[in-house]
Design an enzyme around this catalytic site. Structure first.
Site, PDB file in Angstrom:
ATOM      1  N   THR A   1      -0.811  -0.324  -4.596  1.00 34.39           N
ATOM      2  CA  THR A   1      -1.815   0.705  -4.825  1.00 34.39           C
ATOM      3  C   THR A   1      -1.165   1.883  -5.541  1.00 34.39           C
ATOM      4  O   THR A   1      -0.017   2.241  -5.266  1.00 34.39           O
ATOM      5  CB  THR A   1      -2.435   1.187  -3.502  1.00 34.39           C
ATOM      6  OG1 THR A   1      -1.393   1.656  -2.634  1.00 34.39           O
ATOM      7  CG2 THR A   1      -3.192   0.064  -2.814  1.00 34.39           C
TER       8      THR A   1
ATOM      9  N   ASP B   1       0.865  -1.188   0.000  1.00 40.97           N
ATOM     10  CA  ASP B   1       0.000   0.000   0.000  1.00 40.97           C
ATOM     11  C   ASP B   1       0.899   1.234   0.000  1.00 40.97           C
ATOM     12  O   ASP B   1       1.229   1.798   1.039  1.00 40.97           O
ATOM     13  CB  ASP B   1      -0.909  -0.012   1.228  1.00 40.97           C
ATOM     14  CG  ASP B   1      -2.056   0.982   1.104  1.00 40.97           C
ATOM     15  OD1 ASP B   1      -2.082   1.744   0.123  1.00 40.97           O
ATOM     16  OD2 ASP B   1      -2.936   0.986   1.984  1.00 40.97           O
ATOM     17  N   VAL B   2       1.321   1.620  -1.211  1.00 46.27           N
ATOM     18  CA  VAL B   2       2.303   2.697  -1.354  1.00 46.27           C
ATOM     19  C   VAL B   2       1.703   3.959  -1.988  1.00 46.27           C
ATOM     20  O   VAL B   2       2.282   5.030  -1.921  1.00 46.27           O
ATOM     21  CB  VAL B   2       3.524   2.225  -2.175  1.00 46.27           C
ATOM     22  CG1 VAL B   2       4.245   1.105  -1.436  1.00 46.27           C
ATOM     23  CG2 VAL B   2       3.116   1.768  -3.566  1.00 46.27           C
ATOM     24  N   LYS B   3       0.567   3.808  -2.677  1.00 51.39           N
ATOM     25  CA  LYS B   3      -0.165   4.933  -3.281  1.00 51.39           C
ATOM     26  C   LYS B   3       0.741   5.848  -4.099  1.00 51.39           C
ATOM     27  O   LYS B   3       0.639   7.072  -4.045  1.00 51.39           O
ATOM     28  CB  LYS B   3      -0.904   5.735  -2.208  1.00 51.39           C
ATOM     29  CG  LYS B   3      -1.962   4.932  -1.447  1.00 51.39           C
ATOM     30  CD  LYS B   3      -2.701   5.786  -0.447  1.00 51.39           C
ATOM     31  CE  LYS B   3      -3.787   5.004   0.263  1.00 51.39           C
ATOM     32  NZ  LYS B   3      -3.243   3.979   1.194  1.00 51.39           N
ATOM     33  N   ARG B   4       1.601   5.254  -4.912  1.00 53.75           N
ATOM     34  CA  ARG B   4       2.500   6.040  -5.737  1.00 53.75           C
ATOM     35  C   ARG B   4       1.780   6.560  -6.981  1.00 53.75           C
ATOM     36  O   ARG B   4       0.854   5.935  -7.489  1.00 53.75           O
ATOM     37  CB  ARG B   4       3.717   5.211  -6.150  1.00 53.75           C
ATOM     38  CG  ARG B   4       4.604   4.740  -5.000  1.00 53.75           C
ATOM     39  CD  ARG B   4       5.173   5.909  -4.200  1.00 53.75           C
ATOM     40  NE  ARG B   4       6.271   5.494  -3.333  1.00 53.75           N
ATOM     41  CZ  ARG B   4       6.173   5.310  -2.026  1.00 53.75           C
ATOM     42  NH1 ARG B   4       5.027   5.470  -1.426  1.00 53.75           N
ATOM     43  NH2 ARG B   4       7.231   4.958  -1.316  1.00 53.75           N
TER      44      ARG B   4
END
Length: 310
Positions: free
Chosen positions: A140, A106-109
């Site tokens: 993510t 879950d890094v939301k890059r």
């Protein structure tokens, strides 16, 4: 690795009978007293926090591995400890995979051009040279800068049979201000995004044997008012549904995300990791926090299964 992420995920869900993802969000202050006490003698050192988090997380992974197909590591809780935290993040992903779990980072890059390519390489490509680290099976990604920013992630996902979960409608309270904003077409911003994402997800190179895509969508489990419309617009995307438990979402609220019992995974973090803080479990198991974690997972599995027939 040739089998697509979507097929590996669906097979793992079938094997465990649990469309469930356990979120790994380790917060030092919330860890069980027995874990913190074990490392209290060096409390002032940053590496002490990492030691405690590593110990706690490895034990959680062993508890949940027989019950769920996939876990989600929130990278921020590791990055805050700088280099040692990042090393622990990749090492724990390796631990999870050794236990047979799939892993979402879950890094939301989300960024442009070469920057997105570098993020994709760091989080999705296979790493060589260190047998004790691993990268996630999926991550993510944030499409706010435009769908062209997804292209490097999609290319890397294709190259390494990995997956993506694109933020479409998030579960945080303030999300409605932007994501539910009505456009001139009458659609919300999230609905517009879903329609533009659908042909990307339908790329034949990303669609698996069962018709689902390795390009999924993050849709907050609390967002029942738009879940059906997003499912209609993204018929091939597996939904990652955060918000069950501590954020208030119930099993009934996620029914519309599933198609014939498939196509979504429900994510819970705090309600599983810190079940020892819940009176229902602490009154039954006392200070045995590991029993509390296992009971919370089993209860969630039963709860979701009753709604979708898993």
């Amino acid at each position: 690795m040739s089998e697509l992420f979507c097929d590996r995920l669906l097979d793992a869900i079938d094997y465990t009978h649990a469309p469930i993802c356990v979120g790994i969000d380790p917060m030092l202050d919330s860890l069980p007293d027995s874990v913190r006490e074990k490392f209290r003698s060096r409390d002032d050192a940053p590496e002490t926090a990492i030691d405690a988090i590593f110990d706690f997380t490895t034990r959680v992974l062993k508890i949940v591995a027989p019950h769920v197909p996939i876990v989600k590591f929130q990278s921020a809780f590791f990055e805050k400890y700088l280099g040692e935290g990042v090393e622990a993040y990749y090492s724990l992903i390796h631990e999870a995979k050794d236990l047979g779990l799939l892993v979402i980072g879950d890094v939301k890059r989300g960024d442009i051009g070469s920057t997105a390519s570098a993020y994709a390489a760091g989080h999705l490509s296979e790493q060589t040279g260190d047998a004790e680290i691993a990268t996630p099976d999926a991550i993510t990604v944030n499409p706010m800068l435009g769908l062209d920013t997804l292209e490097p992630f999609i290319k890397t996902a294709k190259d390494f049979a990995r997956g993506l979960f694109v933020l479409v409608r998030t579960s945080n309270p303030g999300s409605a201000e932007l994501q539910d904003a009505k456009l001139a077409s009458g659609q919300t911003w999230s609905e517009m995004l879903a329609e533009k994402l659908a042909p990307i997800a339908a790329d034949a190179a990303l669609v698996g044997l069962r018709g689902w895509s390795s390009v999924g969508a993050v849709v907050g489990a609390t967002q029942t008012h738009t879940m059906q419309s997003l499912r209609e617009r993204l018929p091939r995307s597996i939904f990652l549904l955060p918000g069950y438990g501590a954020q208030g979402a119930t099993a009934e609220m996620i029914r519309a995300a599933f198609t014939d019992g498939r196509g979504a995974i429900v994510s819970a973090s705090r309600s599983i990791l810190y079940a020892h803080q819940v009176e229902k479990y602490s009154s039954q198991f006392g200070k045995n926090w590991e029993k509390c974690v296992e009971a919370a997972v089993v209860d969630m599995k039963r709860d979701i299964g009753q709604v979708i027939g898993a």
